[in-house]
Scaffold this motif. Structure first.
Motif, PDB file in Angstrom:
ATOM      1  N   THR A   1      30.629  38.730  39.128  1.00  0.00           N
ATOM      2  CA  THR A   1      31.534  37.460  39.641  1.00  0.00           C
ATOM      3  C   THR A   1      31.725  37.251  41.045  1.00  0.00           C
ATOM      4  OG1 THR A   1      32.875  37.799  37.380  1.00  0.00           O
ATOM      5  CG2 THR A   1      33.756  36.328  39.004  1.00  0.00           C
ATOM      6  N   SER A   2      31.510  36.090  41.376  1.00  0.00           N
ATOM      7  CA  SER A   2      31.710  35.519  42.678  1.00  0.00           C
ATOM      8  C   SER A   2      32.957  35.683  43.209  1.00  0.00           C
ATOM      9  CB  SER A   2      30.990  34.411  43.162  1.00  0.00           C
ATOM     10  OG  SER A   2      31.085  34.229  44.485  1.00  0.00           O
ATOM     11  N   TYR A   3      33.450  36.634  44.092  1.00  0.00           N
ATOM     12  CA  TYR A   3      34.801  36.610  44.751  1.00  0.00           C
ATOM     13  C   TYR A   3      34.506  36.595  46.347  1.00  0.00           C
ATOM     14  CZ  TYR A   3      38.052  36.751  40.936  1.00  0.00           C
ATOM     15  OH  TYR A   3      38.678  36.389  39.849  1.00  0.00           O
ATOM     16  N   PRO A   4      34.291  35.700  46.852  1.00  0.00           N
ATOM     17  CA  PRO A   4      34.222  35.652  48.487  1.00  0.00           C
ATOM     18  C   PRO A   4      35.344  36.315  49.271  1.00  0.00           C
ATOM     19  CG  PRO A   4      33.516  33.367  47.584  1.00  0.00           C
ATOM     20  CD  PRO A   4      34.053  34.290  46.526  1.00  0.00           C
ATOM     21  N   GLY A   5      34.949  37.033  50.053  1.00  0.00           N
ATOM     22  CA  GLY A   5      36.175  37.808  50.867  1.00  0.00           C
ATOM     23  C   GLY A   5      36.677  39.120  49.932  1.00  0.00           C
TER      24      GLY A   5
ATOM     25  N   PRO B   1      41.088  34.817  52.780  1.00  0.00           N
ATOM     26  CA  PRO B   1      42.220  34.020  53.066  1.00  0.00           C
ATOM     27  C   PRO B   1      43.261  34.037  51.677  1.00  0.00           C
ATOM     28  CG  PRO B   1      40.420  32.529  52.445  1.00  0.00           C
ATOM     29  CD  PRO B   1      39.954  33.942  52.349  1.00  0.00           C
ATOM     30  N   ASN B   2      42.875  34.602  50.489  1.00  0.00           N
ATOM     31  CA  ASN B   2      43.636  34.285  49.343  1.00  0.00           C
ATOM     32  C   ASN B   2      44.053  35.627  48.768  1.00  0.00           C
ATOM     33  OD1 ASN B   2      43.069  31.392  49.429  1.00  0.00           O
ATOM     34  ND2 ASN B   2      41.224  31.648  48.495  1.00  0.00           N
TER      35      ASN B   2
ATOM     36  N   ASP C   1      45.838  32.619  39.125  1.00  0.00           N
ATOM     37  CA  ASP C   1      46.454  31.890  39.976  1.00  0.00           C
ATOM     38  C   ASP C   1      45.946  32.479  41.164  1.00  0.00           C
ATOM     39  OD1 ASP C   1      48.170  30.282  41.079  1.00  0.00           O
ATOM     40  OD2 ASP C   1      49.651  31.940  41.313  1.00  0.00           O
ATOM     41  N   SER C   2      45.719  31.536  42.228  1.00  0.00           N
ATOM     42  CA  SER C   2      45.021  31.919  43.493  1.00  0.00           C
ATOM     43  C   SER C   2      45.780  31.113  44.588  1.00  0.00           C
ATOM     44  CB  SER C   2      43.622  31.484  43.611  1.00  0.00           C
ATOM     45  OG  SER C   2      43.164  31.861  44.989  1.00  0.00           O
ATOM     46  N   THR C   3      46.180  31.816  45.695  1.00  0.00           N
ATOM     47  CA  THR C   3      47.180  31.323  46.695  1.00  0.00           C
ATOM     48  C   THR C   3      46.752  31.833  48.126  1.00  0.00           C
ATOM     49  OG1 THR C   3      49.279  30.542  47.475  1.00  0.00           O
ATOM     50  CG2 THR C   3      49.306  32.604  46.645  1.00  0.00           C
ATOM     51  N   PRO C   4      46.737  30.930  49.093  1.00  0.00           N
ATOM     52  CA  PRO C   4      46.648  31.266  50.537  1.00  0.00           C
ATOM     53  C   PRO C   4      47.642  32.537  50.992  1.00  0.00           C
ATOM     54  CG  PRO C   4      46.334  29.012  50.433  1.00  0.00           C
ATOM     55  CD  PRO C   4      46.950  29.440  49.058  1.00  0.00           C
ATOM     56  N   ILE C   5      47.030  33.650  51.141  1.00  0.00           N
ATOM     57  CA  ILE C   5      47.746  34.734  51.648  1.00  0.00           C
ATOM     58  C   ILE C   5      48.250  34.462  53.168  1.00  0.00           C
ATOM     59  CG2 ILE C   5      46.165  36.228  52.506  1.00  0.00           C
ATOM     60  CD1 ILE C   5      47.450  38.594  50.890  1.00  0.00           C
ATOM     61  N   PHE C   6      49.616  35.197  53.241  1.00  0.00           N
ATOM     62  CA  PHE C   6      50.493  35.094  54.542  1.00  0.00           C
ATOM     63  C   PHE C   6      49.285  35.331  55.524  1.00  0.00           C
ATOM     64  CE2 PHE C   6      53.068  36.494  58.183  1.00  0.00           C
ATOM     65  CZ  PHE C   6      53.645  35.465  58.351  1.00  0.00           C
ATOM     66  N   ALA C   7      48.978  36.639  55.731  1.00  0.00           N
ATOM     67  CA  ALA C   7      47.836  36.996  56.601  1.00  0.00           C
ATOM     68  C   ALA C   7      46.594  37.603  55.755  1.00  0.00           C
ATOM     69  CB  ALA C   7      48.570  38.177  57.665  1.00  0.00           C
ATOM     70  N   GLY C   8      45.437  37.515  56.192  1.00  0.00           N
ATOM     71  CA  GLY C   8      44.451  38.097  55.394  1.00  0.00           C
ATOM     72  C   GLY C   8      44.595  39.413  55.157  1.00  0.00           C
ATOM     73  N   ALA C   9      44.377  40.073  53.827  1.00  0.00           N
ATOM     74  CA  ALA C   9      44.578  41.436  53.645  1.00  0.00           C
ATOM     75  C   ALA C   9      43.476  42.280  53.025  1.00  0.00           C
ATOM     76  CB  ALA C   9      45.799  41.622  52.655  1.00  0.00           C
ATOM     77  N   CYS C  10      43.538  43.618  53.094  1.00  0.00           N
ATOM     78  CA  CYS C  10      42.849  44.354  52.427  1.00  0.00           C
ATOM     79  C   CYS C  10      43.080  45.217  51.536  1.00  0.00           C
ATOM     80  CB  CYS C  10      42.058  45.259  53.706  1.00  0.00           C
ATOM     81  SG  CYS C  10      41.002  44.382  54.981  1.00  0.00           S
ATOM     82  N   TRP C  11      44.277  45.891  51.545  1.00  0.00           N
ATOM     83  CA  TRP C  11      44.862  46.607  50.347  1.00  0.00           C
ATOM     84  C   TRP C  11      45.953  46.156  49.898  1.00  0.00           C
ATOM     85  CZ3 TRP C  11      43.262  47.915  55.360  1.00  0.00           C
ATOM     86  CH2 TRP C  11      42.325  48.865  55.405  1.00  0.00           C
ATOM     87  N   VAL C  12      46.034  46.483  48.594  1.00  0.00           N
ATOM     88  CA  VAL C  12      47.013  45.775  47.531  1.00  0.00           C
ATOM     89  C   VAL C  12      47.594  46.701  46.668  1.00  0.00           C
ATOM     90  CG1 VAL C  12      45.449  44.671  45.923  1.00  0.00           C
ATOM     91  CG2 VAL C  12      47.614  43.711  46.337  1.00  0.00           C
ATOM     92  N   VAL C  13      48.747  46.585  46.377  1.00  0.00           N
ATOM     93  CA  VAL C  13      49.430  47.547  45.214  1.00  0.00           C
ATOM     94  C   VAL C  13      50.449  46.650  44.383  1.00  0.00           C
ATOM     95  CG1 VAL C  13      49.358  49.648  46.304  1.00  0.00           C
ATOM     96  CG2 VAL C  13      51.398  48.041  46.702  1.00  0.00           C
TER      97      VAL C  13
END
Length: 365
Positions: free
Chosen positions: A214-218, A237-238, A254-266
């Motif tokens: 599945t394509s998930y750019p970024g 950005p999302n 759901d998808s929304t622009p993130i406050f600041a581009g992020a790499c790690w998530v919990v």
């Protein structure tokens, strides 16, 4: 046989004695409630640093344990991944990659102390991420042929599963994250270079079906939410929530622009989502509804730690504390999580020796 028994007995006795010493020396309390582990990723002998987590979230270092392999060394984020260090779901065992050695190490967990149980080849090059579901463990080998390899784990010992290998789309796909779906029926791999997610249906014997791509750019990292089983993804950005079907098909909820581009998530058991932004030293904060809708906590900036270079994140098993591995200032950052609002309040973390040693991986319970 008697030598093995003596060694294990002595190791266990040492753990009990050290645990008693920690309780008497901890300043905040005479009892402890969990632990934080950090991986040095040293190329001259990888080690795990061990910290007691006190009930108020503060940390107290109690030692370090060699992994039996070598990391890559380097400076900031040399592994480019999440979950290079992973606690099993029951917190009984800790798993660590030795990327330069091409091995995975396992440890039995006793409070904040570790007893090595196994070291095995990962069957590939540059292992940088681990996923676990029940007795099934998969390791992401991000270099060479770029693939994932499966093991059965029993009592901390890892046994390679025949033919349990799944290949990414290319040998240069930049594999950066690995996780199972909530029910363990699908294994997911992120490819940060190609902007794709590979989804493998898991067979009853632990082997994998053909990949659904599945394509998930970024895309960089993702995690499975304990509240609703959705996949939460960050990168570019999302920030997004995604459902995972048994046949490995992905559908964005759901998808929304993130406050600041992020790499790690919990994601916490209450559904609060935190994502770290690396060089920007910002932690983004969102709440995730049961239906999968993402809503910013305040402005979306949950915490700012100038100069921290925040990498991997981890949540305590009780959902009360967030911890970060800060490469820039050589610390473990800590915050309490307001259980009603998700607002973060900073607490005392811990200093790491040699902040530029290329640390990667943090695990908490």
């Amino acid at each position: 046989m008697s030598r093995i028994f003596t060694y294990k007995s002595a190791a266990l006795l040492a753990v009990l004695l050290l645990a008693g010493a920690v309780q008497s020396n901890a300043q905040e309390t005479s009892t402890t409630s969990g632990a934080v582990f950090v991986m040095t990723n040293s190329n001259t002998g990888n080690k795990i640093l061990q910290f007691v987590r006190n009930p108020n979230g503060s940390l107290f270092q109690v030692g370090e344990t060699p992994t039996g392999g070598n990391g890559t060394g380097g400076t900031t984020d040399p592994l480019g991944s999440q979950h290079s260090l992973l606690l099993t779901q029951d917190s009984r065992f800790l798993l660590a990659v030795n990327s330069a050695s091409g091995t995975i190490s396992s440890f039995a967990v006793f409070g904040a102390f570790l007893i090595p149980t196994d070291v095995q080849s990962t069957g590939g090059a540059f292992p940088n991420a681990i996923a676990q579901s029940g007795n099934l463990v998969y390791v992401l080998n991000a270099s060479g042929n770029s693939q994932v390899t499966g093991f059965n784990m029993e009592n901390g010992h890892l046994v390679r599963i025949p033919n349990a290998t799944g290949y990414l789309t290319t040998g240069l796909s930049g594999g950066s994250s690995l996780t199972f779906s909530a029910d363990g029926k699908v294994l997911l791999v992120s490819e940060r270079t190609t902007g794709k997610i590979d989804s493998f249906a898991v067979n009853a014997d632990g082997t994998l079906g053909a990949a659904t791509v599945t394509s998930y750019p970024g895309i960089f990292d993702f995690t499975t939410s304990p509240t609703n089983g959705l996949l939460v993804t960050v990168g570019g950005p999302n920030i997004s929530s995604t459902s995972v079907a048994d046949d490995a098909a992905l559908t964005t909820v759901d998808s929304t622009p993130i406050f600041a581009g992020a790499c790690w998530v919990v994601v916490t058991p209450k559904g609060f989502v935190y994502a770290s932004t690396g060089g920007a030293s910002i932690i983004d904060g969102y709440s995730l509804s049961t239906a999968g809708v993402l809503t910013a906590i305040g402005t979306g900036e949950a915490a700012l730690v100038p100069g921290a270079t925040i990498l991997d994140l981890a949540i305590s098993s009780n959902g009360l504390f967030l911890y970060s591995l800060n490469s820039g200032n050589g610390t473990v950052g800590g915050w309490t999580i307001n259980q009603g609002t998700g607002v973060l309040t900073a607490i005392a973390g811990a200093a790491l020796p040699a902040s530029n040693a290329g640390y990667n991986g943090i695990a908490v319970y």
